[in-house]
Write an enzyme that holds these catalytic residues in place. Structure first.
Site, PDB file in Angstrom:
ATOM      1  CG  HIS A 154      -2.065  -0.988   1.131  1.00 19.32           C
ATOM      2  ND1 HIS A 154      -2.627  -1.406  -0.058  1.00 19.32           N
ATOM      3  CD2 HIS A 154      -2.730  -1.648   2.127  1.00 19.32           C
ATOM      4  CE1 HIS A 154      -3.594  -2.286   0.208  1.00 19.32           C
ATOM      5  NE2 HIS A 154      -3.678  -2.446   1.517  1.00 19.32           N
ATOM      6  CG  HIS A 187      -7.755  -0.368   2.707  1.00 14.51           C
ATOM      7  ND1 HIS A 187      -8.073  -0.946   3.910  1.00 14.51           N
ATOM      8  CD2 HIS A 187      -7.018  -1.283   2.023  1.00 14.51           C
ATOM      9  CE1 HIS A 187      -7.535  -2.157   3.972  1.00 14.51           C
ATOM     10  NE2 HIS A 187      -6.897  -2.381   2.832  1.00 14.51           N
ATOM     11  CD  GLU A 190      -8.385  -3.531  -0.333  1.00 10.58           C
ATOM     12  OE1 GLU A 190      -7.246  -3.232  -0.769  1.00 10.58           O
ATOM     13  OE2 GLU A 190      -8.562  -4.408   0.539  1.00 10.58           O
TER      14      GLU A 190
END
Length: 348
Positions: free
Chosen positions: A105, A179, A313
């Site tokens: 991420h 997220h 996501e």
């Protein structure tokens, strides 16, 4: 339609502001300019009662300590990059290994942990906030200066849209997502295992022990990943199936979408009557059923525990840079990155 602004604290010598989008039906979406984090979504149940349907915190301090990427923009590259490195045009780039031996991420200070500029949007048909951030060349190891914009818009049909756009002055990687952890029970009254999830997807990507795609797409038929007709989330969290077990008991997998902008992702909670329909122009959705949420801390006044929320996501395929058969997440110099996802909250 209005946007209410309130102070949410200070970090990095910058003021953090909470922007609450309110439509004529009373639905609210709140977001802050730290991480472009969605902190709260107040949506009605079948009785018209407005309750929060995402995991969140009340204080900036809690978000500064958060390791779950609650409601945040993940980037530059969402998901894991194997080995924390990649090659582009013959040059090797080294990234932070912030998830075991891998990059996750966006690294140690991804887009979830920076302060964004914000611009309020108030128009007749919708209201919203446009967040913008300039990621310097070399930030977290990635090449190119990247100018990113993420816009949240709420309309009177209880539809939240997220639009992403970006440009880089050098060839780089870019794959953005939001997220948020959804829980349609309202104010986290129950976990998400009895939620029903329906996906228009014939294939999911097999993961290795480090939760990195192996490169193999698996047909969902006769597996707990067959969500085409809708299944309770506990189909995956309780399954004696190797892919579910290695993910910590549940889903943490990319599903390849058969169709786009066609009710391809639908989440329902029968008790509250709430529904969430997700439509996107992206290639896949990573479904994460909160398997790694631990018992430390809480979300407002609700103790944290596994399966308290589910992430949907929408994004490009994770670790695509290491799999030539996957759609590319390479962004060329001066090319424009665009992505769009809508979240429509309803009842039945």
């Amino acid at each position: 339609m209005e946007v209410i602004q309130e102070n949410f604290g200070t970090t990095q010598d910058q003021d953090i502001v909470a922007y609450t989008l309110v439509n004529s039906k009373g639905m609210e979406v709140s977001a802050i300019n730290y991480g472009a984090i969605i902190t709260c979504i107040m949506a009605p149940d079948k009785e018209g009662i407005l309750e929060d349907v995402v995991l969140g915190h009340d204080t900036l301090e809690d978000y500064l300590k958060d390791t779950n990427y609650l409601g945040a923009i993940a980037g530059r590259v969402a998901g894991r990059i194997q080995g924390g490195s990649f090659e582009l045009d013959g040059q090797e780039y080294t990234l932070a290994k912030n998830d075991g031996n891998n990059h996750l991420h966006g690294g140690n200070k991804g887009f979830n942990a920076v302060v964004w500029d914000a611009e309020v949007i108030e128009e007749e048909e919708h209201c919203g906030v446009k967040f913008s951030y300039v990621s310097a060349d070399g930030e977290e190891g990635y090449p190119g200066k990247v100018e990113v914009m993420v816009t949240y818009l709420l309309n009177d049909e209880n539809r939240l849209s997220i639009s992403y756009s970006a440009k880089s002055d050098k060839k780089t990687l870019l794959n953005l997502t939001n997220h948020s952890y959804f829980n349609l029970s309202g104010n986290l009254k129950r976990d998400i295992q009895d939620h029903t999830l329906q996906l228009k997807s014939d294939q999911f990507l097999e993961l290795n022990q480090e939760l990195i795609p192996t490169g193999r797409a698996v047909n969902v038929q006769d597996t707990p990943f067959d969500l085409r007709e809708g299944q309770k989330v506990k189909t995956g969290t309780t399954a004696d199936y190797e892919q579910n077990k290695l993910a910590g008991g549940g889903y943490d997998h990319p599903f390849l979408l058969n169709t786009n902008q066609n009710k391809e992702i639908v989440l329902k909670d029968e008790t509250s009557g709430r529904t969430l329909t997700v439509e996107t122009d992206q290639k896949c959705v990573v479904v994460y059923s909160g398997n790694m949420l631990d018992s430390n801390g809480d979300f407002r006044d609700v103790p944290s525990r596994k399966h308290l929320g589910i992430c949907l996501e929408t994004q490009g395929v994770p670790d695509a840079i290491h799999h030539s058969q996957f759609p590319s997440v390479v962004l060329g110099a001066d090319e424009e990155y665009r992505a769009h996802t809508t979240y429509t909250f309803g009842v039945e």
